[in-house]
Structures are given as C-alpha cells and as structure tokens.
Design a protein around this motif. Sequence first.
Motif, mmCIF file in Angstrom:
data_model
loop_
_atom_site.group_PDB
_atom_site.id
_atom_site.type_symbol
_atom_site.label_atom_id
_atom_site.label_comp_id
_atom_site.label_asym_id
_atom_site.label_seq_id
_atom_site.Cartn_x
_atom_site.Cartn_y
_atom_site.Cartn_z
ATOM 1 N N LEU B 163 0.713 -1.324 0.332
ATOM 2 C CA LEU B 163 -0.028 0.078 -0.303
ATOM 3 C C LEU B 163 0.945 1.166 -0.002
ATOM 4 O O LEU B 163 0.169 2.265 -0.737
ATOM 5 N N ALA B 167 1.356 4.182 -3.339
ATOM 6 C CA ALA B 167 0.567 5.670 -2.597
ATOM 7 C C ALA B 167 1.927 6.446 -2.546
ATOM 8 O O ALA B 167 1.492 7.353 -3.582
ATOM 9 N N ARG B 176 -3.241 1.825 -11.018
ATOM 10 C CA ARG B 176 -3.169 2.996 -9.788
ATOM 11 C C ARG B 176 -4.785 2.514 -9.135
ATOM 12 O O ARG B 176 -5.127 2.946 -7.979
ATOM 13 N N TRP B 177 -5.402 1.859 -10.442
ATOM 14 C CA TRP B 177 -6.751 1.166 -9.424
ATOM 15 C C TRP B 177 -5.982 -0.882 -9.273
ATOM 16 O O TRP B 177 -6.574 -0.762 -10.664
ATOM 17 N N ALA B 178 -6.069 -0.461 -8.270
ATOM 18 C CA ALA B 178 -5.745 -1.663 -7.908
ATOM 19 C C ALA B 178 -6.955 -2.371 -6.809
ATOM 20 O O ALA B 178 -7.609 -2.458 -6.633
ATOM 21 N N THR B 179 -7.176 -3.891 -7.610
ATOM 22 C CA THR B 179 -8.189 -4.511 -7.008
ATOM 23 C C THR B 179 -7.409 -5.855 -5.595
ATOM 24 O O THR B 179 -6.209 -5.807 -6.103
ATOM 25 N N VAL B 209 -10.605 1.974 4.730
ATOM 26 C CA VAL B 209 -11.145 1.591 3.021
ATOM 27 C C VAL B 209 -12.383 2.067 2.704
ATOM 28 O O VAL B 209 -13.392 2.213 3.569
ATOM 29 N N GLU B 210 -13.053 2.964 1.400
ATOM 30 C CA GLU B 210 -13.864 4.064 1.190
ATOM 31 C C GLU B 210 -14.385 3.434 -0.018
ATOM 32 O O GLU B 210 -13.451 2.720 -0.700
ATOM 33 N N ARG B 211 -15.254 4.396 -0.283
ATOM 34 C CA ARG B 211 -15.613 4.088 -1.849
ATOM 35 C C ARG B 211 -14.892 4.070 -2.583
ATOM 36 O O ARG B 211 -13.851 5.586 -3.156
ATOM 37 N N HIS B 212 -13.760 3.461 -3.467
ATOM 38 C CA HIS B 212 -13.224 3.486 -4.449
ATOM 39 C C HIS B 212 -11.763 4.049 -3.921
ATOM 40 O O HIS B 212 -10.576 4.028 -4.554
ATOM 41 N N GLN B 213 -11.756 4.379 -3.032
ATOM 42 C CA GLN B 213 -10.350 5.021 -2.518
ATOM 43 C C GLN B 213 -10.059 3.618 -0.911
ATOM 44 O O GLN B 213 -10.831 3.098 0.161
ATOM 45 N N ILE B 214 -8.434 3.273 -1.413
ATOM 46 C CA ILE B 214 -8.353 2.474 -0.277
ATOM 47 C C ILE B 214 -7.265 3.808 0.992
ATOM 48 O O ILE B 214 -6.400 4.656 -0.109
ATOM 49 N N GLN B 215 -7.518 4.397 1.601
ATOM 50 C CA GLN B 215 -6.502 5.358 2.879
ATOM 51 C C GLN B 215 -6.066 5.473 3.240
ATOM 52 O O GLN B 215 -6.377 4.712 4.594
ATOM 53 N N ILE B 216 -4.795 5.944 3.215
ATOM 54 C CA ILE B 216 -3.568 5.868 4.753
ATOM 55 C C ILE B 216 -3.582 7.054 5.396
ATOM 56 O O ILE B 216 -3.490 7.552 5.585
#
Lengths: 77, 230
Positions: B163, B167, B176-179, B209-216
């Motif tokens: 991550l 990032a 940048r769009w990771a599954t 973990v937000e919609r469309h984003q994994i926020q650090i």
Amino acid sequence: MTQPAPHLPVPLIDHDRCTGCGLCVDVCPHGALALIHQHAVVAHPERCDYAGYCERICPTQAIERPFQIVIVPPKGA
Amino acid sequence: MPDADQPHTAAALFASIAYLDSLDSATLHSVARTAVKRTYEPDQVVFLEGESSSGLCVVENGWLKAIKTAPDGREQILNFLGPGEVFNAVAVFASDANPATVIALEPSTVWMIQRETMLRLLEDHPPLARAVIQDLANRVTHLIQLVEDLSLRSVEARLARLLLQQAQTDILPRHRWATQSEMAARLGTVPDVINRALRSLAQDGLIKVERHQIQILDKAALEARAGLET
C-alpha cells in the motif's frame, strides 16, 4: 483494470470467468447488475454503491472492485 | 514478424536504455537490424515458463507481468515490466528454459534480440558485460527481497508495504486502480486473505477503505507495521 479510469469505476466483470449464474444480480441491494446474454453486467452503474456484495458472492471470482490507494494528509498539515 | 521498416526505432529504443547504452551507434543499428518486433494484446502470453528461450526482450511500450503459476491456478507476480525494461536475461545467459511466464497487461510492443547476438556482443563489448552483470545483480536483489517478504513477513506486513509503495512511488502509473486479486497475486496469497488483512489494518486505524479508495490514515504506523525503518 489496466486502463486509468477518468471517472469512478464500477466493479469489473471478467466475462471469460462469468458463468451467468446470476448470484451477483440477486445479491445487489440496489439492482445495479443484470444478466445480458448469460453474462453479468453493471447495467445501472449509477445505482452501484460499491458495497462489494457481488464481488464476495461470485463463485468464480469474476467480479473485482478497483481501488485507488492514497495517503491522507494528517489534519492541519 | 520482422519489422524491417523500423530499425531506427529499435536502435533509438536500445540506445535509450541503460542496459545497452554503452554500445556505439553502428553496433546498435546492427543489433536493431536483426531484432524482431512483436506486438501483444492484453492477456496474450509472450512466452511460457519452461519453454525454450527465445531471446532477450526489450519493452518498447505497454505493460506486462512476469509470473509463476501454481498448479491450482494461483499466480505470483514476480515483477511488472514497462517501457525500456529488459526481460528474459536469465534464460538467455543461462542457456536455459524461460524461468517464468510473461503476459501482456495491455497492448504492448516488445523487441527480441537473438541470444546469439547478445552472446557475441558480450564478448566484444566489456561495458555491456558489466551492465548485464549489474542488471542480473539487481534482479537477484529483487528476488531475495521477494523471498524475504514471502517467507519471513506476514501478509499484513506485506500488504502494508505494498500500500505504501503504490501510494507513494506511483511506480505503476497504469495500475493505480488496484483490485484485491491483483494485490493477492503480488503478495503470494488469495483475495480472501487480503480482505481480512485490509479489515485488520482498518480496525487498527491505519487505513480506511472508502468507496473507490484505500486511504492511508497513519503513514508512520503503517510503515512500522510493514517493518520499514522510519
């Protein structure tokens, strides 16, 4: 998955893996998915809230949600 | 298909990569004339693990992945290959079969330099030999790191590192769009385990973990969880 999406993406469905079982269509609480020609598609992307039920229930792992990974600056920074 | 119309393209490409930039212009054009250009569509296999080596490959454009595949179909990504990168050196110089499978992730153009050409160049150009040794040493270092990660670090620690890498360094601008499946393939595990590790990191307040984003949320704590020195 390999293309940078200019807009927020919806779950990606691999049609080679999709068996058309319809579980994702049934489990989506907002009716975002539909079966067309025996393949699941995100027929109503505006309804998708990205909850991930479809990804989790898919027995063939044909559905994936792409995420962007970002660092959130500390508040006040 | 040989592409006799574009030797200059190949020579310019070869001159632009550190691997071959010690060669003079005439030599580069000589290599370019015998190089073979191939194009691949997404998901097309460039070569399979175990097949006999076809030559040294240079990526002109596109993105590809080098993988090892388990009997159950699970894949471990060894590395991603982008423009200007060289691959299949091990098979070429070891005179061995391809040690991994390479698959195109998007439309890609790859130039292949015949093994015999490379061996002749090595004999005639010591600076090239040094560049090859340097490149192979870098690959060994990368693989040692991979072995360390897979054998000594937990999935959570490996995920934390991934991550942070994705990032911060943006080393994979096309990805940048990771599954979760992609992350699992890079970390040698399965999506369910990635999902649990993400939940664990989120419960500890390191990520969200937000919609469309994994926020650090807490970079320092995530670095500590990854085992990285801060």
